[in-house]
Write an enzyme that holds these catalytic residues in place. Sequence first.
Site: not given
Length: 245
Positions: A139, A152, A156
């Site tokens: 991401s 998160y 990532k």
Amino acid sequence: MFDLTGRSALITGATGGIGAAVARSLHHSGATVVLSGRRSAALSELSSEFGDRCHILSCDLDDAEAVAHLPKQTEDVCGRLDILINNAGVTRDGLCMRMSEEDWSYVVEVNLTATFRLCKAVLRGMMKSRWGRIVNVSSVVGVSGNPGQVNYVAAKAGIIGLTKSLAIEVAGRGITVNSVAPGFIETGMTEKLNESQRLNIVQRIPVGRMGAPEEVASSVLFLCSNESSYITGSTLHVNGGLAMY
């Protein structure tokens, strides 16, 4: 160009916006696709679009044993596994000072640890055939950071590091390992944004809009093809100019 006839691909998170678009793209290019996810009904609905050259293997990515067996199940139904797309992802957002250990662990487990487990599990078969493509979906926030998403973002960012290290390990065996880092894409995640949030984001994107899942899928398709055989350890940023690296 980008002909995947005779290849078999395992796609995790296949029922999400990006996962479904990737499945359609690879199938259209001749690959046999194995759709994996947690929502059986959604997997069945997606598979009905394809007819032949499509299989369903449900899997919960926080189940280590199930994850370890997923590539072998793919080989059982397809006869081989040439392409792995680690696309599944979850979020449990919150500021770091308020984030629970459970929310940290779950997001890292599904986004990063499951990616490691699947990569590890497919290597023996790919090495034996001396051909393989692994594409890990990261991401933009894995590079830029994002407040309220330390779990998160860490996962990532870890995917990008994993991709680089693994690419070096297997480059001599005909296997490429790359990642794709989408920006803001029109998916279920971005549908949760209110109008003010959406406007603020779009104003920061030079092309003036959010991306479409198909635009990520086309990048994944390229990285799965023979045409990308001299590209490995790279991260392809698909973000409309939001962040340039």
